[in-house]
Motif scaffolding. Structure first.
Motif, PDB file in Angstrom:
ATOM      1  N   GLY A 263      -7.885  -4.325   3.328  1.00  0.00           N
ATOM      2  CA  GLY A 263      -8.267  -3.501   4.516  1.00  0.00           C
ATOM      3  C   GLY A 263      -9.897  -3.080   4.566  1.00  0.00           C
ATOM      4  N   SER A 264      -9.957  -2.393   5.696  1.00  0.00           N
ATOM      5  CA  SER A 264     -11.494  -1.699   5.664  1.00  0.00           C
ATOM      6  C   SER A 264     -11.347  -0.132   6.160  1.00  0.00           C
ATOM      7  CB  SER A 264     -12.335  -2.430   6.802  1.00  0.00           C
ATOM      8  OG  SER A 264     -11.745  -2.662   7.802  1.00  0.00           O
ATOM      9  N   VAL A 265     -11.932   0.832   5.607  1.00  0.00           N
ATOM     10  CA  VAL A 265     -12.201   1.911   5.856  1.00  0.00           C
ATOM     11  C   VAL A 265     -13.421   2.513   5.811  1.00  0.00           C
ATOM     12  CG1 VAL A 265      -9.930   2.341   4.368  1.00  0.00           C
ATOM     13  CG2 VAL A 265     -12.067   2.701   3.321  1.00  0.00           C
ATOM     14  N   ALA A 266     -13.871   3.915   6.344  1.00  0.00           N
ATOM     15  CA  ALA A 266     -14.854   4.438   6.445  1.00  0.00           C
ATOM     16  C   ALA A 266     -15.310   4.740   5.126  1.00  0.00           C
ATOM     17  CB  ALA A 266     -15.018   5.667   7.643  1.00  0.00           C
ATOM     18  N   CYS A 267     -16.674   4.754   4.911  1.00  0.00           N
ATOM     19  CA  CYS A 267     -17.006   5.149   3.437  1.00  0.00           C
ATOM     20  C   CYS A 267     -18.607   5.383   3.457  1.00  0.00           C
ATOM     21  CB  CYS A 267     -16.954   4.150   2.369  1.00  0.00           C
ATOM     22  SG  CYS A 267     -17.827   2.597   2.952  1.00  0.00           S
ATOM     23  N   GLN A 268     -19.158   5.929   2.360  1.00  0.00           N
ATOM     24  CA  GLN A 268     -20.673   6.074   2.416  1.00  0.00           C
ATOM     25  C   GLN A 268     -21.297   5.271   1.548  1.00  0.00           C
ATOM     26  OE1 GLN A 268     -22.418   9.040   3.406  1.00  0.00           O
ATOM     27  NE2 GLN A 268     -20.691   9.342   4.961  1.00  0.00           N
ATOM     28  N   VAL A 269     -22.469   4.316   2.149  1.00  0.00           N
ATOM     29  CA  VAL A 269     -22.901   3.478   1.623  1.00  0.00           C
ATOM     30  C   VAL A 269     -24.475   4.067   1.418  1.00  0.00           C
ATOM     31  CG1 VAL A 269     -23.898   1.314   1.046  1.00  0.00           C
ATOM     32  CG2 VAL A 269     -21.653   1.806   1.828  1.00  0.00           C
ATOM     33  N   GLY A 270     -25.254   4.366   0.463  1.00  0.00           N
ATOM     34  CA  GLY A 270     -26.580   4.856   0.151  1.00  0.00           C
ATOM     35  C   GLY A 270     -26.605   6.295   1.198  1.00  0.00           C
ATOM     36  N   GLY A 271     -25.602   6.967   1.199  1.00  0.00           N
ATOM     37  CA  GLY A 271     -26.053   8.304   2.132  1.00  0.00           C
ATOM     38  C   GLY A 271     -25.375   7.980   3.508  1.00  0.00           C
ATOM     39  N   VAL A 272     -25.101   6.872   3.925  1.00  0.00           N
ATOM     40  CA  VAL A 272     -24.990   6.461   5.490  1.00  0.00           C
ATOM     41  C   VAL A 272     -23.549   6.286   5.549  1.00  0.00           C
ATOM     42  CG1 VAL A 272     -25.479   4.931   7.282  1.00  0.00           C
ATOM     43  CG2 VAL A 272     -27.125   5.689   5.667  1.00  0.00           C
ATOM     44  N   THR A 273     -22.669   6.735   6.626  1.00  0.00           N
ATOM     45  CA  THR A 273     -21.479   6.715   6.933  1.00  0.00           C
ATOM     46  C   THR A 273     -21.352   5.384   7.497  1.00  0.00           C
ATOM     47  OG1 THR A 273     -20.777   8.889   6.946  1.00  0.00           O
ATOM     48  CG2 THR A 273     -19.422   7.404   8.088  1.00  0.00           C
ATOM     49  N   THR A 274     -20.543   4.421   6.756  1.00  0.00           N
ATOM     50  CA  THR A 274     -20.255   2.933   7.534  1.00  0.00           C
ATOM     51  C   THR A 274     -19.037   2.484   6.925  1.00  0.00           C
ATOM     52  OG1 THR A 274     -21.080   0.624   7.421  1.00  0.00           O
ATOM     53  CG2 THR A 274     -21.490   1.993   5.437  1.00  0.00           C
ATOM     54  N   PHE A 275     -18.750   1.086   6.778  1.00  0.00           N
ATOM     55  CA  PHE A 275     -17.054   0.886   6.664  1.00  0.00           C
ATOM     56  C   PHE A 275     -17.318  -0.003   5.108  1.00  0.00           C
ATOM     57  CE2 PHE A 275     -18.848  -3.271   7.560  1.00  0.00           C
ATOM     58  CZ  PHE A 275     -17.746  -4.117   7.241  1.00  0.00           C
ATOM     59  N   CYS A 276     -16.326  -0.123   4.670  1.00  0.00           N
ATOM     60  CA  CYS A 276     -16.033  -0.726   3.474  1.00  0.00           C
ATOM     61  C   CYS A 276     -14.895  -1.516   3.294  1.00  0.00           C
ATOM     62  CB  CYS A 276     -16.118   0.307   1.961  1.00  0.00           C
ATOM     63  SG  CYS A 276     -17.619   1.010   1.883  1.00  0.00           S
ATOM     64  N   GLY A 277     -15.065  -2.674   2.815  1.00  0.00           N
ATOM     65  CA  GLY A 277     -13.596  -3.371   2.377  1.00  0.00           C
ATOM     66  C   GLY A 277     -13.070  -2.638   1.237  1.00  0.00           C
ATOM     67  N   VAL A 278     -11.647  -2.373   1.443  1.00  0.00           N
ATOM     68  CA  VAL A 278     -10.793  -2.152   0.445  1.00  0.00           C
ATOM     69  C   VAL A 278      -9.590  -2.944   0.130  1.00  0.00           C
ATOM     70  CG1 VAL A 278      -9.095   0.058  -0.187  1.00  0.00           C
ATOM     71  CG2 VAL A 278     -11.333   0.335   0.997  1.00  0.00           C
ATOM     72  N   VAL A 279      -9.600  -3.428  -1.060  1.00  0.00           N
ATOM     73  CA  VAL A 279      -8.634  -4.391  -1.458  1.00  0.00           C
ATOM     74  C   VAL A 279      -7.917  -4.010  -2.715  1.00  0.00           C
ATOM     75  CG1 VAL A 279      -7.875  -6.857  -2.153  1.00  0.00           C
ATOM     76  CG2 VAL A 279      -9.717  -6.411  -0.224  1.00  0.00           C
ATOM     77  N   SER A 280      -6.556  -3.835  -2.661  1.00  0.00           N
ATOM     78  CA  SER A 280      -5.819  -3.476  -3.933  1.00  0.00           C
ATOM     79  C   SER A 280      -4.632  -4.377  -4.319  1.00  0.00           C
ATOM     80  CB  SER A 280      -5.582  -1.936  -3.920  1.00  0.00           C
ATOM     81  OG  SER A 280      -4.606  -1.744  -2.904  1.00  0.00           O
ATOM     82  N   ASN A 281      -4.278  -4.448  -5.552  1.00  0.00           N
ATOM     83  CA  ASN A 281      -3.153  -5.007  -5.767  1.00  0.00           C
ATOM     84  C   ASN A 281      -2.328  -3.834  -5.968  1.00  0.00           C
ATOM     85  OD1 ASN A 281      -5.311  -7.192  -7.490  1.00  0.00           O
ATOM     86  ND2 ASN A 281      -3.401  -8.293  -6.583  1.00  0.00           N
ATOM     87  N   ALA A 282      -1.496  -3.669  -4.840  1.00  0.00           N
ATOM     88  CA  ALA A 282      -0.765  -2.175  -4.796  1.00  0.00           C
ATOM     89  C   ALA A 282       0.272  -1.966  -5.840  1.00  0.00           C
ATOM     90  CB  ALA A 282      -0.202  -2.181  -3.441  1.00  0.00           C
ATOM     91  N   GLY A 283       0.700  -3.228  -6.449  1.00  0.00           N
ATOM     92  CA  GLY A 283       1.882  -3.058  -7.529  1.00  0.00           C
ATOM     93  C   GLY A 283       2.912  -3.748  -7.370  1.00  0.00           C
ATOM     94  N   LYS A 284       4.281  -3.169  -6.932  1.00  0.00           N
ATOM     95  CA  LYS A 284       5.612  -3.840  -6.989  1.00  0.00           C
ATOM     96  C   LYS A 284       6.082  -3.338  -5.786  1.00  0.00           C
ATOM     97  CE  LYS A 284       5.810  -3.408 -11.962  1.00  0.00           C
ATOM     98  NZ  LYS A 284       6.644  -2.823 -13.206  1.00  0.00           N
ATOM     99  N   ALA A 285       7.076  -4.352  -5.281  1.00  0.00           N
ATOM    100  CA  ALA A 285       7.816  -4.140  -4.115  1.00  0.00           C
ATOM    101  C   ALA A 285       8.894  -5.078  -4.461  1.00  0.00           C
ATOM    102  CB  ALA A 285       7.310  -4.777  -2.756  1.00  0.00           C
ATOM    103  N   THR A 286      10.143  -4.641  -3.705  1.00  0.00           N
ATOM    104  CA  THR A 286      11.646  -5.028  -3.787  1.00  0.00           C
ATOM    105  C   THR A 286      11.936  -5.293  -2.273  1.00  0.00           C
ATOM    106  OG1 THR A 286      12.130  -4.097  -5.871  1.00  0.00           O
ATOM    107  CG2 THR A 286      13.855  -4.876  -4.831  1.00  0.00           C
ATOM    108  N   PHE A 287      12.364  -6.697  -2.173  1.00  0.00           N
ATOM    109  CA  PHE A 287      12.841  -7.033  -1.038  1.00  0.00           C
ATOM    110  C   PHE A 287      14.366  -7.622  -1.255  1.00  0.00           C
ATOM    111  CE2 PHE A 287       8.373  -8.545   0.024  1.00  0.00           C
ATOM    112  CZ  PHE A 287       8.107  -7.281   0.530  1.00  0.00           C
ATOM    113  N   LYS A 288      15.404  -7.174  -0.158  1.00  0.00           N
ATOM    114  CA  LYS A 288      16.719  -7.638  -0.334  1.00  0.00           C
ATOM    115  C   LYS A 288      17.332  -7.588   1.197  1.00  0.00           C
ATOM    116  CE  LYS A 288      18.303  -3.226  -2.384  1.00  0.00           C
ATOM    117  NZ  LYS A 288      16.942  -2.638  -2.762  1.00  0.00           N
ATOM    118  N   GLY A 289      18.055  -8.628   1.352  1.00  0.00           N
ATOM    119  CA  GLY A 289      18.579  -8.699   2.657  1.00  0.00           C
ATOM    120  C   GLY A 289      19.668  -9.911   3.010  1.00  0.00           C
ATOM    121  N   LEU A 290      19.794 -10.017   4.167  1.00  0.00           N
ATOM    122  CA  LEU A 290      20.892 -10.963   4.629  1.00  0.00           C
ATOM    123  C   LEU A 290      20.519 -11.587   5.873  1.00  0.00           C
ATOM    124  CD1 LEU A 290      24.002  -8.615   4.482  1.00  0.00           C
ATOM    125  CD2 LEU A 290      23.316 -10.206   2.622  1.00  0.00           C
TER     126      LEU A 290
END
Length: 776
Positions: A571-598
Motif C-alpha cells: 500500500g501507500s500512505v502519506a509520510c514525511q521525507v526530509g521534512g516534506v509531506t509526500t507519499f511512502c510505500g508501506v508493505v508488511s507481512n501482516a501475520g496470519k489469516a484463516t479461511f474456511k468455507g463452502l
C-alpha cells in the motif's frame, strides 16, 4: 535484445527437440487411443485440463469451474471479468483507472496493486502460458474454447503465484476444413463490435487461421474538465496461428501470435466527498469525473508469440514443449483526486516483458498409473515509472519513482496418480521452485513541476530519497496430495491437501531514507535492503469435495480450510521525507489469516428443454494476527482488519429454456448473481466499501438450421444497479481501529493534498446489445 536472443534460442531448441523426437515415432492415433481406453463419451461430459492432461471434470480432485465458449456466447460475456459473476468465491475486476489491468481474488487470496515488485496471487494463463503481470490481463471474449477456474493453491502443476488459484483462458484449435465466422454487435452507449475468424487447411497436415476483433463503446459518463468520454472502450485485437499435425497424428505443433491495442480513455474516479478547498460538489452521475490529467495519453499495447508442441512418443508417453515470449507497454494518467487542480496526480508507465519455457513428459497407458514430470523457466522484467504530483501542497512538488524489478525462476515438478482399485485412487505431487528477485529503485524529488521523464519542467530537490539496487533468492518445495473414492464412475468423493507459495521482494515505492538506522550518517545499504524487502507468503489448504451425476442433475460441492501466513499487504500512505509531506510505500507481512468455507455448483436439464444452474460460495475469512507499527511499536490490530475483495457470500442462479422453433433453435436465459458486502482494503472504509447487491442479466438467442447464422439479444445489469468495484483513499484514520477521522468541517481529514482523496470506480451500468453471427 537479451530476451529476443533467448526467445530465438528457446524456439529453435523447442522445435529441434520436437523434430528429433517426432522422427522415429510410429504411434497410433489419439482417436484410436481414446476409443480403446474409454467408452464413447457422452456429449454432456465436460473435459478439462486442470491437471495438465485431458480428463473428465468429474474425475479431477480439485474445485474447478469450466465455462465453455458456447455458454459464454449464450450469456453475452464481454471479457474475462464476467466469469466472476457465476463462479463461487471468485472476484475478477478491471483495476481502478483502466480497462485492461486485472484484479483477481480466489478464496480470499489475490492482489490488486499493479506496480512492479508485487506479484499476483491468482495465476492467469492464456493457452497454458502464464501472464506474469496484471497489465493487459483483462482478456476479451472471442475465439475462446473454454475458461477454467481452479480454486485453491495450484502450486504443483502451475506453480508461479497460484497461491489462491488459477484462471485458464483456452482458445479454439483450428478446424480441419475451411471455415469463416463473422460476428457483429451493436448496443447501448454506442457499443459497436466486430469479430472475424477464418481458417483454411494447407494440405493434409497443416492449417492456418486467425481472428481480428474491433471492440468499441462510448463512455458511461464524461470527464467534465477534459471533455473526454469516461469509461469508454477502444480496442483492436487479433490472433493468428499455424498448426501442424493433430487430429489423430502423433505430432501436433501450434505457433500462435496475439496482439491487443487499447486506446480507451483513462477511467476517472468519482469523488465521494466535496473538494475541501475548492468546494467542488459531489457529482450526480457516478460515471462523471473532473480530473484534468491526460498526459501521457492512455495506451496499452500487448503482444506475444508462443510455440506449443506435442509428440506421442508411444501409446503411453507424450512429450510437450511450451515456449512463449510476451511484452506489454502501458501509459496511464491517474488523477487520484479527480479534480482539475494538481492535488494528487500520477502519470505512470508500465513496461513488462517475459520469456518462458516449459517441458512436460506425460504418462498414461490406460492402466492404474499415470503422471507428469515437468520443468519450467521464466525470465521476466517489470519496469514501473510514475510521478506523484502534489502541486497544491508545496511549490509544484513531485516525487518521481522508477522501479525496475526482474524475476528469474526455475522449477521442476511432478504429479502422479495411482488407481489402487476400481474405486480408490491416490494422487501425489510436488514442485521445487528457485526464485531470484532483483530490483533497482530510484526515487527523486522535484520542485516547480513534474519530472522530466513525463515531460515536466521540475528541477531536482535534494538527493535521491531511494537509490537502491539489490537481489534476494527464495526456494520452496510445494507438495500436493489427494485421495479419491468413486463408489460408481459417476460419483467422486475426494480429500486433498496443497501448499501455496508466493516469493518475497522489494517495495518499489519504499523510501530508503526513512529506513531505521543506528548510524549517524544515515541508513546503511543493508538497513535499506531490510527496510524495503518483504518475505514470501505461504498457505496450507485442505479440501474435501464431492462431484457426481444424479440423473438429470450434475453437482459439485467442496469444503475448504486454509492457513495463510506472512500475508503480503502492499500500500501507500502519506509520510514525511526530509521534512516534506509526500507519499511512502508501506508493505508488511501482516501475520496470519484463516479461511474456511463452502462451495456448491449444480445444473440440471429437465424434459422439455428447461434448465437450471446455480452456484453458492461462503467464506469465513479473517486475520488471526495483523502486526503494524503504531508509534514505532509493533501492534496486533487483527480485530479491526478485514480481508479485501472477499465477500462472505457469492451466488448465482440461471434459468434457461431451449426449444426448436421451425427448423432452428431458440434459447432463452436469465441469470441473477449476488455478492455480499465487500471491503476494498484491509481497513474497512464506509465510503468505499460496497454493500451486498444483485445483478440481473438475460439473453435470447435464435440459431438457424445447421448453425449457419444466429441472432442474439442480451441485457446486462438490467436493474441498473450502481455498485463500487474499487477506489482510492488518502484520508486520516485511527492507526489501531482504522476509523476515519473527521475535521471541524465534518469531512475526513486529508493526508495528501488539501482537497482530500476519496474516489471510487463503479461496475458497468445497464447495457443492452444485439449480435448477429454468420458461419460458413
Amino acid at each position: 535484445m537479451r530476451s529476443t536472443r533467448i526467445l530465438a534460442a528457446s524456439l529453435l531448441c523447442s522445435a529441434a527437440t520436437t523434430a528429433l523426437i517426432a522422427a522415429p515415432v510410429q504411434a497410433q492415433s489419439a482417436e484410436d487411443a481414446i476409443s480403446e481406453a474409454a467408452p464413447a463419451a457422452d456429449e454432456d461430459v465436460i473435459i478439462v485440463t486442470a491437471r495438465r492432461r485431458e480428463e473428465r471434470l468429474l474425475d479431477v480432485p480439485v474445485a474447478v469451474s469450466a465455462i465453455s465458449g458456447e455458454q459464454l456466447s449464450q450469456r453475452g460475456a464481454l471479457d474475462i471479468t464476467d466469469v466472476g459473476q457465476t463462479v463461487p468465491n471468485v472476484t475478477l475486476e478491471a483495476s481502478r483507472a483502466t480497462n485492461s489491468t486485472l484484479s483477481a481474488f480466489i478464496r480470499g487470496i489475490g492482489q490488486q496493486d499493479p506496480v512492479s515488485g508485487f506479484e499476483q496471487g491468482v495465476g492467469i494463463y492464456l493457452d497454458d502460458v502464464y501472464l506474469n503481470r496484471p497489465q493487459a490481463a483483462v482478456l476479451d471474449i472471442y475465439d475462446v474454447e473454454r475458461i477454467e477456474v481452479l480454486r485453491g493453491p495450484q502450486g504443483t502443476l502451475y506453480g508461479r503465484n497460484t497461491i489462491g488459484g488459477a484462471v485458464k483462458y483456452v482458445t479454439r484449435r483450428l478446424p480441419q476444413d475451411t471455415a469463416l465466422k463473422v460476428r457483429a454487435t451493436y448496443g447501448t452507449y454506442d457499443q459497436a463490435e466486430g469479430v472475424i475468424t477464418a481458417s483454411t487447411p494447407l494440405g493434409d497436415l497443416a492449417r492456418i487461421g486467425g481472428s481480428i476483433a474491433r471492440l468499441s463503446r462510448g463512455g458511461f459518463g464524461d470527464n467534465l474538465t477534459t471533455g473526454l468520454e469516461n469509461y469508454n472502450k477502444d480496442i483492436w485485437a487479433g490472433r493468428a496461428s499455424l498448426e501442424l499435425g493433430g487430429y489423430g497424428e502423433p505430432v501436433f505443433i501450434r505457433v500462435q501470435g496475439d496482439y491487443t491495442k487499447d486506446k480507451s480513455n483513462p477511467r476517472g474516479g468519482h469523488r465521494l466527498i466535496p473538494g475541501l478547498v475548492s468546494g467542488a460538489p459531489v457529482l450526480d452521475n457516478v460515471f462523471d469525473t473532473r480530473g484534468a490529467l491526460n498526459d501521457p495519453e492512455q495506451e496499452v499495447e500487448s503482444y506475444g508469440l508462443s510455440l506449443h508442441a506435442e509428440v506421442e512418443l508411444s501409446d503411453a508417453l507424450t512429450f510437450r514443449s511450451i515456449s512463449a515470449w510476451r511484452k506489454d507497454d502501458s501509459f496511464t494518467p491517474i488523477d487520484f483526486d479527480a479534480l482539475p487542480a494538481v492535488d494528487l496526480d500520477v502519470p505512470g508507465a508500465y513496461f513488462n516483458e517475459q520469456l518462458s519455457q516449459e517441458f512436460q513428459l506425460v504418462w498414461d497407458d490406460g492402466g492404474p498409473f499415470s503422471g507428469l514430470l515437468g520443468f519450467y523457466y521464466l525470465d521476466a522484467k517489470a519496469d514501473t515509472l510514475f510521478d506523484v504530483r502534489l502541486f497544491t501542497t508545496f511549490a509544484g512538488f513531485t516525487a518521481f519513482t522508477q522501479a525496475n524489478v526482474d524475476t528469474e525462476t526455475y522449477a521442476i515438478f511432478g504429479d502422479f496418480t495411482y488407481d489402487l482399485n476400481e474405486q480408490f485412487s491416490l494422487s501425489v505431487g510436488g514442485r521445487y521452485t528457485w526464485d531470484e528477485r532483483s530490483a533497482e529503485i530510484l526515487r527523486q524529488n522535484y520542485l516547480g513541476g513534474g519530472s522530466p521523464v513525463f515531460g515536466g519542467a521540475g528541477v531536482p530537490f535534494g538527493g535521491p530519497s531511494t537509490d537502491f539496487e539489490g537481489s534476494r533468492e527464495f526456494k520452496k518445495f510445494t507438495p500436493r496430495a489427494s485421495i479419491s473414492f468413486k463408489p460408481t464412475p459417476d460419483h467422486n468423493i475426494y480429500a486433498s491437501y496443497s501448499k501455496g507459495f508466493k516469493g518475497g521482494g522489494f517495495d518499489p515505492r519504499g523510501v530508503g531514507l526513512n529506513a531505521p538506522t543506528t548510524t549517524q550518517g544515515g541508513p546503511t545499504d543493508q538497513e535499506v535492503a531490510d527496510f524495503l524487502s518483504f518475505a514470501p507468503e505461504e498457505v496450507d489448504s485442505y479440501e474435501i469435495g464431492y462431484k457426481g451425476n444424479i440423473g438429470i442433475l450434475n453437482i459439485a460441492a467442496a469444503a475448504f480450510y486454509a492457513d495463510y501466513t506472512d500475508v503480503q499487504i502492499p500500500g501507500s500512505v502519506a509520510c514525511q521525507v526530509g521534512g516534506v509531506t509526500t507519499f511512502c510505500g508501506v508493505v508488511s507481512n501482516a501475520g496470519k489469516a484463516t479461511f474456511k468455507g463452502l462451495e456448491l455448483e449444480a445444473n440440471a436439464r429437465f424434459p422439455g428443454g428447461f434448465g437450471l444452474a446455480g452456484s453458492l460460495g461462503y467464506i469465513d475469512a479473517q486475520y488471526d494476527e495483523y502486526i503494524t507499527n503504531i508509534g514505532n511499536t509493533p501492534t496486533d490490530v487483527a480485530e479491526s482488519r478485514v480481508v479485501q475483495n472477499t465477500p462472505e457470500l457469492t451466488g448465482s442462479i440461471t434459468a434457461s429454456y431451449d426449444t426448436p422453433v421451425g427448423a432452428g433453435d431458440l434459447y432463452l436465459a436469465t441469470t441473477l448473481s449476488y455478492r455480499s458486502k465487500t471491503s476494498q482494503f484491509e481497513i474497512p472504509n464506509p465510503f468505499l466499501d460496497q454493500d451486498g447487491f444483485a445483478l440481473l442479466d438475460a439473453s435470447v438467442v435464435y440459431t438457424a438450421p445447421g448453425n449457419r447464422w444466429s441472432v442474439g439479444l442480451y441485457g446486462k445489469n438490467l436493474l441498473d444497479k450502481e455498485y463500487k468495484t474499487s477506489g482510492y483513499t488518502f484520508v486520516r484514520t485511527d492507526p489501531r481501529t482504522g476509523a476515519i477521522q473527521n475535521g471541524a468541517n465534518g469531512y475526513p481529514i486529508p493526508t495528501l493534498g488539501p482537497e482530500g482523496t476519496l474516489t471510487a470506480f463503479y461496475g458497468n451500468p445497464r447495457q443492452v446489445f444485439a449480435s448477429v453471427t454468420f458461419t460458413y
